[in-house]
Design a protein around this motif. Structure first.
Motif, PDB file in Angstrom:
ATOM      1  N   LYS B 331     -21.295 -26.243  22.288  1.00  0.00           N
ATOM      2  CA  LYS B 331     -19.966 -26.075  22.888  1.00  0.00           C
ATOM      3  C   LYS B 331     -19.967 -24.879  23.851  1.00  0.00           C
ATOM      4  O   LYS B 331     -19.405 -24.956  24.948  1.00  0.00           O
ATOM      5  N   ASP B 332     -20.610 -23.798  23.418  1.00  0.00           N
ATOM      6  CA  ASP B 332     -20.727 -22.637  24.307  1.00  0.00           C
ATOM      7  C   ASP B 332     -21.411 -23.028  25.616  1.00  0.00           C
ATOM      8  O   ASP B 332     -21.000 -22.611  26.699  1.00  0.00           O
ATOM      9  N   LYS B 334     -21.583 -25.942  26.948  1.00  0.00           N
ATOM     10  CA  LYS B 334     -20.703 -26.821  27.735  1.00  0.00           C
ATOM     11  C   LYS B 334     -19.695 -25.966  28.519  1.00  0.00           C
ATOM     12  O   LYS B 334     -19.457 -26.200  29.717  1.00  0.00           O
ATOM     13  N   LYS B 335     -19.159 -24.995  27.810  1.00  0.00           N
ATOM     14  CA  LYS B 335     -18.184 -24.107  28.466  1.00  0.00           C
ATOM     15  C   LYS B 335     -18.822 -23.317  29.603  1.00  0.00           C
ATOM     16  O   LYS B 335     -18.210 -23.117  30.662  1.00  0.00           O
ATOM     17  N   GLU B 338     -19.170 -25.499  32.522  1.00  0.00           N
ATOM     18  CA  GLU B 338     -17.881 -25.612  33.213  1.00  0.00           C
ATOM     19  C   GLU B 338     -17.578 -24.348  34.023  1.00  0.00           C
ATOM     20  O   GLU B 338     -17.020 -24.410  35.115  1.00  0.00           O
ATOM     21  N   TRP B 339     -17.982 -23.195  33.473  1.00  0.00           N
ATOM     22  CA  TRP B 339     -17.734 -21.934  34.168  1.00  0.00           C
ATOM     23  C   TRP B 339     -18.442 -21.906  35.522  1.00  0.00           C
ATOM     24  O   TRP B 339     -17.837 -21.535  36.547  1.00  0.00           O
ATOM     25  N   ARG B 342     -16.734 -24.047  38.173  1.00  0.00           N
ATOM     26  CA  ARG B 342     -15.412 -23.704  38.714  1.00  0.00           C
ATOM     27  C   ARG B 342     -15.508 -23.519  40.220  1.00  0.00           C
ATOM     28  O   ARG B 342     -16.535 -23.065  40.726  1.00  0.00           O
TER      29      ARG B 342
END
Lengths: 590, 590
Positions: B331-332, B334-335, B338-339, B342
């Motif tokens: 999950k980290d 994945k985040k 996404e970061w 941006r």
């Protein structure tokens, strides 16, 4: 690569024998037989370079080809001069050049780069970067830099913090005209450039910053009288928890320190004079005390003796000019009469009495006044044979002002102002309000934030115009040699009193609120008593150097039309630039 | 009348027994049985006042009625405290008050005047005069004042003169947008506020003033990104007859002096890095050297192994994050992906390889690369088990920039930046020109007056775009902890070279002449070699205090819309005022 090991004001006899590298401008060259001498100049001084046609003809030819203001780098050995120049700190030595590099050439300058130049004002402004090469102007710039630093060091040493206030602020119709700055992000709205940081420094006192100063540019869009600039520099100061005494002492000490630190001049304690006395004795709120020649009123001696001009005048007064009775011809007197009648002075005429050495009196009013009567006037002035009384009559305010001008003119003509002397003075107790006949309203003599004196505070409640005219402000000016160097006041720190003052100045409550609501709001959150002063820094520089023009202390000044002739500003801008600001030019009407 | 004999930070045990007078603001009060304690605050500190209900009930009642931020004056005797406060310099004493005067009341402030306030940004800006009462902000203002004075003293000591340059200059379309100022006396024409005194300081060098500086406001009408201000302050400097070495040494010495004089911090010699290296290793021209985490290229290791994303990318590179393989969940990751995706970062995706302690590798590209291949990457970084490789691919310039952002984000998340450390760095050899694809022309990376390096000067004659892109400028930036603190260059001082540079920047001869003719003209009259630098003074203040916001170092800042919320500027102006300027507002289109 380094361009120099020393600058051009540095080498002395002790350096003889060392190899050095110098860089600078060619001041001038001289060919003497086999030797060529070249003066190399930089900010620090002038050093003589020498070239020998016998030992190095190529190099010497190169030196002979140098033009004025060429930029060169020279390597050589320091040698003792046989023909020393005692007027120059480097005059004991010269450089026997071994290597010469031209770093940049120069076209022939449009005027000579000498202490006394042949360039006119316009030309010097257009080529200001060349005018700034002249030694007197460079000295002015360096003096200014030093004065600013000494100001800062001193104020820091007594607890003042330098805090920058904004340049993009809000326009207020009060006072002089603002320069405005259209906002693009808030199109249709405008900033204004500050005429002074007045409200901001007061807010810093409300903030508890206690002692503030700033050496700061201020802006006024005024029609420029001689020697005014649209942008000028102030030493701006404010203190909390002070009365007038403390402000005057603090800035008298600053002034003394500046004179000592930059000129090695010790100033004695500054006398104080109230506004009324200054106006009545010197015809000015900024008396030049380097010479006496005081104005005295003559009303009691001259009224109701049958001379209608004096009889109908509100005020008759004069000055007693010493020892000119035999020097001034009738023609001189006629010219002087014309001088006081010039529109800039505006007197109706001039009455005089010349007291000749032989006891006779030559006067324009002998028909109306006996010799005895006129002698009585002379006694009134403490004058003596040989003196000349110059007398004006009319409305009191105007006549005193005319006499003040006449006094200064006499001071100049008779060279009564010692040009090496400094005569500082505090003028205090200015009126709070000035009545303007044209607009039929009061204006703040200093600015709307000035407090009345404690004694006169109660008079703020009056409506009688004459009472209000005499209302004294807790305001003060520093005057040196007849120039206003600084001015300030104890400020209002109470919302009610501030509102009352705005009302006296003809503000509606709405106008006061929309323009200065932020300040009156701040007064509701614990505003301390405070006061301050602002010095005109450009003028201070000039007065300290006994010079008249502030322009010579400003690196890039503007002319009387507000133009910078060097960069050619102001100038038109693109239509798109205006569109972004939502602005359109209104076509010129011819 | 004097308001105080001492300030509130001054009294000590040695003063016990003396009668004093203090003035200041009520910080807070406490009633303890028969005693009332009141903290009195000014810029210098806090002193405790004590009132006794038994001995003087009237006075004590008066003290109890005081509200926060009331302004008072108190007379009393200094007494030793039984209950000392070691956290406060005045903590050993208190004042037994005999006389209390309320100088001004205060309404209840809209937020608390404490180190940590409950006031939001907008409210603090509107009541800035109250925000400025808070100790951390006051400390910032006093730090700024001290830093400015130390700058001036130091530069003076090494021969720099502070010379004021004009604020009303000429608008030039090059660079950022100017604020313009309509001229009334020359209606239809405009001044501009300076974005920097660049051309003027160069002219001062032509004038032979040799070493110039100025702490000066500059103006840019830009859409305000976070923490930019339309008016900001520079330490602006210029020197004649210098090469890059001398400039860097001079201002490295200044910087060291400032850190020592204000913070008592000794800075080691500043490393130097060329622009190319900074970009390739740190993805930025202002690397934060407080942590390592360098970027490395992976092209040679990853190309042509069948992974199309890498194969078609101009550049593949990454950073090796230590010891996070076991900490970061899917999950980290994945985040984090996404970061980087941006829009502010703009990466297409993120490739990673987590090297687990048990020897296994979790990666997004295991399909394409064997564990051995990935281990080879890890070796390339000098990494070890537990580390995570973060890899980006794409156009070289953009990918390096993205990796730079990713590096900084890792630095922040893993707290790799020591918040007490200072890591200065000179970045040198910037490109002279930057190509813009949109307008199809070159822009000056620094400004149009920057000289090329001696070695690259000859390349100015090329027309090949790729050659010109690599043309190095003799320009340099001072970076501290990843913030650009200063930037400068050796300037062009030759008319021909300046003209050539304007041509490369797409100026016609006429445009160059009309905008900068005065400068090129000056170069014809003996311009010396020169160079300089400008420091961002607001940013320097913030970085030296390890703070992020420059607003907290500006007394009266503007918000992101360029508004001063306190005085409510900008604001509309009268139509007459616009008429005088021959201006008309274009109505708003809705």
């Amino acid at each position: 690569m380094s361009y120099r090991t020393h600058h051009c004001g540095e080498l002395r006899r002790k350096d003889v024998g060392t190899t050095v590298k110098l860089a600078g401008w060619i001041q001038k060259g001289r060919n003497l037989g086999g030797l060529t001498f070249v003066d190399l100049r930089d900010r620090y001084g002038i050093t003589q370079l020498v070239f020998n046609m016998d030992t190095n003809p190529t190099l010497c030819e190169k030196a002979r080809a140098l033009g004025r203001e060429f930029v060169v780098m020279a390597v050589g050995k320091v040698a003792e001069r046989s023909n020393k120049n005692p007027d120059r700190p480097t005059g004991d030595i010269e450089i026997e050049v071994e290597n010469l590099t031209v770093l940049n050439k120069s076209a022939v300058p449009p005027f000579t780069i000498e202490d006394e130049t042949d360039g006119g004002e316009e030309l010097r402004m257009k080529y200001r970067y060349l005018d700034l090469r002249r030694d007197p102007i460079q000295k002015n710039m360096l003096f200014r830099s030093k004065l600013a630093l000494e100001t800062r060091k001193y104020l820091d040493s007594v607890g003042f913090a330098e805090i920058e206030t904004p340049f993009l602020i809000k326009s207020t119709p009060e006072g002089a005209r603002d320069f405005v700055v259209p906002s693009r992000m808030n199109a249709g709205e405008f900033y204004a450039l500050p005429q002074s940081p007045q409200t901001f420094k007061q807010l810093l006192m409300v903030s508890g910053l206690d002692r503030y100063f700033q050496i700061v540019k201020c802006f006024r869009d005024e029609d420029l009288r001689a020697d005014r600039q649209p942008e000028f520099t102030q030493i701006d100061c404010e203190m909390a928890f002070v009365d007038r005494e403390e402000v005057l002492n603090t800035f008298e000490d600053l002034t003394k320190h500046l004179f000592k630190a930059t000129l090695d001049v010790d100033l004695a304690d500054f006398p104080r004079m109230d506004y009324q006395e200054a106006v009545e004795k010197y015809g000015s709120d900024k008396p030049d005390l380097r010479f006496d020649l005081q104005i005295k009123p003559l009303n009691e001696l001259v009224k109701n003796k049958g001379f209608v001009v004096f009889d109908k005048a509100e005020y008759v007064g004069g000055i007693c000019v010493p020892a000119q009775a035999e020097n001034w011809s009738n023609k001189d007197m006629k010219k002087l009469t014309e001088w006081v009648q010039r529109p800039q002075i505006g007197a109706a005429g001039l009455v005089y009495s010349k007291f000749q050495q032989d006891g006779s009196i030559k006067s324009t009013v002998s028909k109306f006044f006996t010799d005895d009567a006129q002698s009585e006037w002379l006694n009134h002035f403490g004058g003596e044979k040989g003196d000349v009384l110059l007398i004006l009559a009319g409305k009191k305010d105007k006549t005193l002002k005319q006499l003040g001008e006449l006094r200064l003119e006499m001071g100049r003509r008779l060279e009564l102002m010692d040009s090496s002397e400094f005569k500082p003075l505090w003028v205090v107790d200015f009126p709070l309000l000035e009545w303007d006949d044209e607009t039929e309203r009061f204006y703040a003599m200093h600015h709307p934030f000035t407090a009345p004196t404690e004694e006169d505070r109660e008079k703020m409640n009056y409506t009688d115009r004459e009472v209000l005219k005499n209302l004294r402000a807790n305001a003060y000016d520093l005057v040196i040699n007849g120039a206003e160097i600084g001015g300030g006041s104890i400020r209002i720190h109470d919302r009610q009193l501030q509102q009352q003052n705005f009302k006296l100045l003809g503000f509606t409550d709405e106008e006061a609120e929309s323009q200065f609501g932020f300040l009156m709001g701040a007064f509701e959150y614990g505003a301390p008593p405070h006061g301050g002063i602002a010095f005109g820094f450009d003028r201070l520089c000039a007065v300290m150097n006994h010079q008249n023009s502030i322009r010579d202390f400003i690196a890039f000044p503007k002319n009387n039309m507000g133009r910078d002739l060097m960069i050619d500003a102001p100038a038109p801008v693109d239509k798109e630039q205006l569109n972004e600001l939502r602005l359109k030019l209104i076509p010129k009407k011819d």
